[in-house]
Design a protein around this motif. Structure first.
Motif, PDB file in Angstrom:
ATOM      1  N   PRO A 112       1.494  -7.130  15.219  1.00  0.00           N
ATOM      2  CA  PRO A 112       2.828  -6.215  15.487  1.00  0.00           C
ATOM      3  C   PRO A 112       3.049  -6.201  16.958  1.00  0.00           C
ATOM      4  O   PRO A 112       2.242  -5.969  17.834  1.00  0.00           O
ATOM      5  CB  PRO A 112       2.496  -4.663  14.895  1.00  0.00           C
TER       6      PRO A 112
ATOM      7  N   LEU B 168      -2.177  -9.146   5.790  1.00  0.00           N
ATOM      8  CA  LEU B 168      -1.103  -8.463   5.160  1.00  0.00           C
ATOM      9  C   LEU B 168      -1.848  -6.998   4.704  1.00  0.00           C
ATOM     10  O   LEU B 168      -1.369  -6.121   4.164  1.00  0.00           O
ATOM     11  CB  LEU B 168      -0.460  -9.156   4.012  1.00  0.00           C
ATOM     12  N   SER B 169      -2.998  -6.898   5.327  1.00  0.00           N
ATOM     13  CA  SER B 169      -3.796  -5.501   5.067  1.00  0.00           C
ATOM     14  C   SER B 169      -4.781  -5.578   6.211  1.00  0.00           C
ATOM     15  O   SER B 169      -4.821  -6.514   7.270  1.00  0.00           O
ATOM     16  CB  SER B 169      -4.617  -5.711   3.762  1.00  0.00           C
TER      17      SER B 169
ATOM     18  N   LEU C  45       0.507  -6.791   9.704  1.00  0.00           N
ATOM     19  CA  LEU C  45       1.912  -7.039   9.723  1.00  0.00           C
ATOM     20  C   LEU C  45       2.431  -6.322   8.482  1.00  0.00           C
ATOM     21  O   LEU C  45       1.948  -6.325   7.426  1.00  0.00           O
ATOM     22  CB  LEU C  45       2.489  -8.535   9.709  1.00  0.00           C
ATOM     23  N   ASP C  46       3.305  -5.313   8.590  1.00  0.00           N
ATOM     24  CA  ASP C  46       4.317  -4.772   7.574  1.00  0.00           C
ATOM     25  C   ASP C  46       5.102  -5.515   7.037  1.00  0.00           C
ATOM     26  O   ASP C  46       5.253  -6.989   7.836  1.00  0.00           O
ATOM     27  CB  ASP C  46       4.762  -3.321   8.070  1.00  0.00           C
ATOM     28  N   GLY C  47       5.933  -5.315   5.890  1.00  0.00           N
ATOM     29  CA  GLY C  47       6.905  -6.141   5.326  1.00  0.00           C
ATOM     30  C   GLY C  47       7.908  -6.709   6.258  1.00  0.00           C
ATOM     31  O   GLY C  47       8.178  -8.003   6.329  1.00  0.00           O
TER      32      GLY C  47
ATOM     33  N   ASP D 182      -3.013  -7.355  -0.475  1.00  0.00           N
ATOM     34  CA  ASP D 182      -1.916  -6.460  -0.149  1.00  0.00           C
ATOM     35  C   ASP D 182      -2.646  -4.941   0.055  1.00  0.00           C
ATOM     36  O   ASP D 182      -3.615  -4.436  -0.646  1.00  0.00           O
ATOM     37  CB  ASP D 182      -1.263  -6.151  -1.794  1.00  0.00           C
ATOM     38  N   ALA D 183      -1.993  -4.405   1.066  1.00  0.00           N
ATOM     39  CA  ALA D 183      -2.713  -3.245   1.841  1.00  0.00           C
ATOM     40  C   ALA D 183      -2.482  -2.043   0.647  1.00  0.00           C
ATOM     41  O   ALA D 183      -3.353  -1.216   0.582  1.00  0.00           O
ATOM     42  CB  ALA D 183      -1.917  -2.673   3.014  1.00  0.00           C
ATOM     43  N   ALA D 184      -1.402  -1.870   0.222  1.00  0.00           N
ATOM     44  CA  ALA D 184      -1.108  -0.928  -1.120  1.00  0.00           C
ATOM     45  C   ALA D 184      -2.192  -0.868  -2.092  1.00  0.00           C
ATOM     46  O   ALA D 184      -2.689   0.253  -2.660  1.00  0.00           O
ATOM     47  CB  ALA D 184       0.121  -0.660  -1.555  1.00  0.00           C
TER      48      ALA D 184
ATOM     49  N   GLN E 240       4.507 -12.077  -1.856  1.00  0.00           N
ATOM     50  CA  GLN E 240       5.134 -11.708  -0.619  1.00  0.00           C
ATOM     51  C   GLN E 240       5.293 -13.028   0.149  1.00  0.00           C
ATOM     52  O   GLN E 240       5.857 -13.243   0.758  1.00  0.00           O
ATOM     53  CB  GLN E 240       4.203 -10.794  -0.134  1.00  0.00           C
TER      54      GLN E 240
END
Length: 445
Positions: free
Chosen positions: A130, A151-152, A162-164, A187-189, A220
């Protein structure tokens, strides 16, 4: 035998797509000719008939950790381990060094730390985190081979994911100058919603890193490549459930490549004892059926290459939590023995070592544009490895050259051994690889 033989003669030499008898001549660190096997060659290194002469391994996924965490690993120890395992070129990841390789200034500090310490040739990845989108093109111009992102959470605070929106921004930026983005695709979520209770049981750790984390993140990545046109590379694929996504991306003609790792192709979850953090890595080693599917994907060309993801830490970090796998550092130390283990498992499956070499040498070299590496061809660097199937490798973690004596491969007896390694024509001394022989590589324009 001199430290720099003028030729290597073998009855099994991987030249292009064929294994054939040949005498490989060397001049000024490069392959000058490939002659018939019976050509006169005074002072040649003679390879036994039980062995194959292969191009040196190009390992594009290695965490050296220097500067800043040199007590985990450093350039001298990592490149010595590499040389002993047949790895003649490695590309260093932008974490877990301090500072991470996210600016040109940080890259220069890493290059300074590496100076005079290299037993093999070394290049560098940059990092996409970021807020550093403006640093990416200057890093590319400074010679990095591409940009790693997560991504996580990465496991270290100084290299956040990094977020989306940030991922899309990085892809668009890198696509603008024709670069490459390499992605830790979990995937973080999905990870945040998975059960992650303290536990010494490997089965519980496996539940905390589900297949869905990989498939969601890889979707993604594929969507991002489609939207931006950026070249993307999926790192350390563990889950075979993502293979249909990757095959579809290939069929669509998207610029997506993928690697897996020696340990995913060697070990299975069923074999891993509880409270054994040397096997912990993220994403995790999965079950035997999953391993079989990864092998099939390699043979079919859905997976492009195989790397070590050598990610060492101190014994204290690996054993943090006294066997609680949620607390232990995640990473497998396999730089020195990964190629041998992979070749052994391939042989068990009826796959020739020449195929293993293509996955670990030519394909990885092509990934990063090192056209003089990873192949036995006139004009290529004389990076050569002798792999002898009549010898065996007995792995003792305490005797491996990397800094900390922890390895998932400890205790294995592997059929086959790397008996000789040449880096740009110079024969590696197995007792003390020359720490000043390797060079620092930059991506060519």
């Amino acid at each position: 035998m001199t430290a720099s033989p003028t030729a290597v003669r073998a009855r099994r030499v991987l030249v292009g797509d064929a294994v054939r008898p040949a005498t490989v001549r060397i001049a000024d660190g490069r392959i000058s000719a490939i002659d018939p096997h019976d050509s006169p060659a005074d002072g040649a290194l003679e390879v036994p008939d039980t062995a194959t002469l292969l191009p040196g391994v190009v390992d594009t996924h290695v965490h050296v950790n220097e500067p800043g965490r040199t007590h985990w690993e450093g350039f001298a120890t990592a490149t010595r381990a590499a040389a002993l395992g047949g790895v003649t070129t490695l590309v260093d990841m932008p974490l877990n060094s301090l500072p991470p390789t996210t600016t040109v200034g940080h890259l220069r500090r890493k290059q300074e730390a590496a100076r005079g310490q290299l037993a093999v040739d070394v290049g560098f990845w940059g990092g996409a985190v970021p807020g550093n989108a403006g640093e990416l093109e200057p890093l590319w111009d400074a010679g990095v081979f591409g940009f790693k992102c997560f991504l996580s959470p990465s496991g270290v605070d100084e290299f956040p994911p990094l977020d989306g929106a940030g991922f899309t921004r990085a892809l668009r930026t890198v696509a603008g100058f024709g670069g490459l983005v390499i992605v830790h695709a979990e995937d973080a979520a999905v990870l945040a919603s998975a059960p992650a209770r303290p536990s010494r049981a490997y089965a519980d750790f496996l539940l905390s890193r589900p297949d869905d984390a990989e498939t969601a993140a890889i979707q993604q990545v594929v969507d991002g490549a489609r939207e931006t046109g950026a070249r993307v590379h999926v790192l350390h694929l563990s889950s075979a459930r993502a293979l249909p996504l990757l095959q579809a991306a290939r069929d669509e003609g998207l610029p997506v490549t993928v690697e897996t790792c020696h340990h995913y192709l060697t070990f299975t979850a069923e074999q891993i004892p509880d409270a054994a953090p040397q096997f912990k890595c993220c994403p995790p080693i999965r079950d035997a059926g999953n391993r079989d599917e990864l092998w099939s994907a390699l043979r079919a060309g859905v997976v492009d290459c195989v790397v070590s993801d050598h990610s060492p830490a101190t014994a204290e970090e690996k054993n943090r939590g006294d066997g609680d796998l949620q607390q232990a550092w995640g990473g497998v130390s396999g730089l020195q023995v990964g190629f041998t283990a992979l070749a052994a498992e391939a042989a068990r499956r009826g796959i020739d070592v020449a195929d293993v070499s293509r996955w670990t040498s030519q394909n990885t070299a092509d990934l990063v544009g090192l056209s003089r590496k990873g192949r036995i061809a006139v004009g290529a660097d004389a990076d050569l490895v002798v792999h002898d199937t009549a010898a065996a490798t007995v792995v003792d973690a305490a005797r491996l050259a990397h800094r900390n004596p922890v390895s998932a491969y400890d205790g294995l007896t592997l059929p086959g051994r790397v008996t000789h390694t040449l880096v740009r024509g110079r024969l590696v001394d197995p007792d003390l690889p020359d720490p000043g022989w390797g060079t620092q590589l930059e991506r060519s324009a």
